[in-house]
Design an enzyme around this catalytic site. Structure first.
Site, PDB file in Angstrom:
ATOM      1  N   LYS A   9      45.897   5.114  28.921  1.00 41.85           N
ATOM      2  CA  LYS A   9      47.052   6.119  28.877  1.00 41.85           C
ATOM      3  C   LYS A   9      47.833   5.985  27.454  1.00 41.85           C
ATOM      4  O   LYS A   9      47.450   4.808  26.796  1.00 41.85           O
ATOM      5  CB  LYS A   9      47.887   5.833  30.188  1.00 41.85           C
ATOM      6  CG  LYS A   9      47.302   6.269  31.277  1.00 41.85           C
ATOM      7  CD  LYS A   9      48.238   6.288  32.588  1.00 41.85           C
ATOM      8  CE  LYS A   9      47.629   6.586  33.949  1.00 41.85           C
ATOM      9  NZ  LYS A   9      48.775   6.711  34.977  1.00 41.85           N
ATOM     10  N   TYR A  49      45.818  15.826  37.367  1.00 44.53           N
ATOM     11  CA  TYR A  49      46.795  15.359  38.538  1.00 44.53           C
ATOM     12  C   TYR A  49      47.210  16.353  39.223  1.00 44.53           C
ATOM     13  O   TYR A  49      48.404  16.641  39.646  1.00 44.53           O
ATOM     14  CB  TYR A  49      48.045  14.945  37.580  1.00 44.53           C
ATOM     15  CG  TYR A  49      47.689  13.482  36.858  1.00 44.53           C
ATOM     16  CD1 TYR A  49      47.244  12.483  37.853  1.00 44.53           C
ATOM     17  CD2 TYR A  49      48.045  13.329  35.679  1.00 44.53           C
ATOM     18  CE1 TYR A  49      46.991  11.230  37.410  1.00 44.53           C
ATOM     19  CE2 TYR A  49      47.514  11.944  35.206  1.00 44.53           C
ATOM     20  CZ  TYR A  49      47.249  11.050  36.024  1.00 44.53           C
ATOM     21  OH  TYR A  49      46.869   9.601  35.468  1.00 44.53           O
ATOM     22  N   ASN A 112      51.877   3.306  33.484  1.00 41.18           N
ATOM     23  CA  ASN A 112      51.353   2.295  34.113  1.00 41.18           C
ATOM     24  C   ASN A 112      49.738   2.135  33.415  1.00 41.18           C
ATOM     25  O   ASN A 112      48.717   1.524  34.022  1.00 41.18           O
ATOM     26  CB  ASN A 112      51.045   2.415  35.567  1.00 41.18           C
ATOM     27  CG  ASN A 112      50.448   3.767  35.921  1.00 41.18           C
ATOM     28  OD1 ASN A 112      49.876   4.438  35.091  1.00 41.18           O
ATOM     29  ND2 ASN A 112      50.207   4.000  37.078  1.00 41.18           N
ATOM     30  N   HIS A 115      44.382   4.910  34.031  1.00 40.54           N
ATOM     31  CA  HIS A 115      43.793   5.667  34.919  1.00 40.54           C
ATOM     32  C   HIS A 115      42.252   5.341  35.656  1.00 40.54           C
ATOM     33  O   HIS A 115      41.689   4.944  34.581  1.00 40.54           O
ATOM     34  CB  HIS A 115      43.976   7.158  34.895  1.00 40.54           C
ATOM     35  CG  HIS A 115      43.140   8.069  35.799  1.00 40.54           C
ATOM     36  ND1 HIS A 115      43.587   8.293  36.843  1.00 40.54           N
ATOM     37  CD2 HIS A 115      41.768   8.243  35.586  1.00 40.54           C
ATOM     38  CE1 HIS A 115      42.547   9.097  37.591  1.00 40.54           C
ATOM     39  NE2 HIS A 115      41.432   9.098  36.816  1.00 40.54           N
ATOM     40  N   GLU A 126      35.788  14.036  37.709  1.00 36.90           N
ATOM     41  CA  GLU A 126      36.491  13.557  36.063  1.00 36.90           C
ATOM     42  C   GLU A 126      35.535  13.404  35.257  1.00 36.90           C
ATOM     43  O   GLU A 126      36.057  13.639  33.973  1.00 36.90           O
ATOM     44  CB  GLU A 126      37.231  12.459  36.755  1.00 36.90           C
ATOM     45  CG  GLU A 126      38.572  12.692  37.482  1.00 36.90           C
ATOM     46  CD  GLU A 126      39.106  11.426  38.182  1.00 36.90           C
ATOM     47  OE1 GLU A 126      38.825  10.223  37.536  1.00 36.90           O
ATOM     48  OE2 GLU A 126      40.143  11.769  38.825  1.00 36.90           O
TER      49      GLU A 126
HETATM   50  N1  UDP Z   1      53.176   8.420  39.231  1.00 39.67           N
HETATM   51  C1  UDP Z   1      54.376   8.387  39.184  1.00 39.67           C
HETATM   52  N2  UDP Z   1      55.283   8.102  40.184  1.00 39.67           N
HETATM   53  C2  UDP Z   1      54.791   8.071  41.410  1.00 39.67           C
HETATM   54  C3  UDP Z   1      53.440   8.128  41.770  1.00 39.67           C
HETATM   55  C4  UDP Z   1      52.502   8.497  40.606  1.00 39.67           C
HETATM   56  O1  UDP Z   1      54.882   8.324  37.887  1.00 39.67           O
HETATM   57  O2  UDP Z   1      55.701   7.944  42.344  1.00 39.67           O
HETATM   58  C5  UDP Z   1      51.889   8.785  38.134  1.00 39.67           C
HETATM   59  C6  UDP Z   1      51.500   7.495  37.647  1.00 39.67           C
HETATM   60  O3  UDP Z   1      51.415   7.403  36.344  1.00 39.67           O
HETATM   61  C7  UDP Z   1      49.917   7.650  38.584  1.00 39.67           C
HETATM   62  C8  UDP Z   1      49.830   8.958  38.333  1.00 39.67           C
HETATM   63  O4  UDP Z   1      51.022   9.596  38.450  1.00 39.67           O
HETATM   64  O5  UDP Z   1      49.335   6.556  37.751  1.00 39.67           O
HETATM   65  C9  UDP Z   1      48.959   9.416  39.379  1.00 39.67           C
HETATM   66  O6  UDP Z   1      49.312   9.295  40.536  1.00 39.67           O
HETATM   67  P1  UDP Z   1      48.213   8.733  41.675  1.00 39.67           P
HETATM   68  O7  UDP Z   1      49.226   8.729  42.919  1.00 39.67           O
HETATM   69  O8  UDP Z   1      46.866   9.563  41.610  1.00 39.67           O
HETATM   70  O9  UDP Z   1      47.851   7.252  41.245  1.00 39.67           O
HETATM   71  P2  UDP Z   1      46.874   6.312  40.735  1.00 39.67           P
HETATM   72  O10 UDP Z   1      45.680   6.929  41.398  1.00 39.67           O
HETATM   73  O11 UDP Z   1      46.816   6.598  39.155  1.00 39.67           O
HETATM   74  O12 UDP Z   1      47.158   5.082  41.089  1.00 39.67           O
HETATM   75 MG    MG Z   2      44.790   8.935  41.146  1.00 41.02          MG
END
Ligand code: UDP
Ligand code: MG
Length: 133
Positions: A9, A49, A112, A115, A126
């Site tokens: 990211k 997303y 974070n 991805h 994807e």
């Molecule tokens: N995200 C966030 N707050 C939250 C949940 C998700 O900012 O409470 C962001 C975070 O950067 C995350 C992305 O949205 O990586 C996608 O969310 P997902 O639930 O798909 O998590 P991931 O698969 O990335 O672990």
């Molecule tokens: Mg995810």
């Protein structure tokens, strides 16, 4: 063997962690099948997303993901999808296990670092989304 999609990211790129993150995957034995750096379009991020579109933080995620260039990769390895997710760690870096990428380089969910596809089905979608194959 499974292919999975990884995105380093904008925060990972800004913190100059691209090499370090890719090295972790290569040392583990993953093969890089495709690799590119690009600035994501807002529409691409919104599709990527879409499962979060009802969340209050959705536009924060969209703005963050378009705030700078990202590095997109296809990695291939045994049990690739789950193994890469394991190396990435929990969404909230504070819940991520020590030694995972998110635990080692991040503090908050909003930035974070990385991805990774969460299932074989998402990986296929994807890979098609980012590499058109
Ligand atoms: N995200 C966030 N707050 C939250 C949940 C998700 O900012 O409470 C962001 C975070 O950067 C995350 C992305 O949205 O990586 C996608 O969310 P997902 O639930 O798909 O998590 P991931 O698969 O990335 O672990
Ligand atoms: Mg995810």
């Amino acid at each position: 063997m499974e292919e999975t999609l990884v995105i380093i990211k904008p925060d990972g790129v800004k913190k100059q962690l691209v090499g370090e993150i890719i090295t972790r995957f290569e040392k583990r034995g993953f093969k890089i099948k495709k690799l590119k750096m690009e600035q994501l379009r807002e529409q691409t991020v919104k599709e990527h997303y879409a499962h979060l579109k009802e969340q209050v933080f959705f536009m924060d995620v969209v703005n963050f993901m378009t705030s700078g260039p990202v590095v997109v990769l296809i990695l291939e390895g045994p049990n690739g999808v789950a193994s890469v997710r394991q190396m990435v760690g929990a969404t909230n870096p504070q819940d991520a296990l020590p030694g995972t990428i998110r635990a080692d380089y991040a503090f908050v969910s909003g930035s974070n670092i990385i991805h990774a596809s969460d299932s074989l089905e998402s990986a296929k979608i994807e890979i098609e989304r980012f590499f058109g194959e």
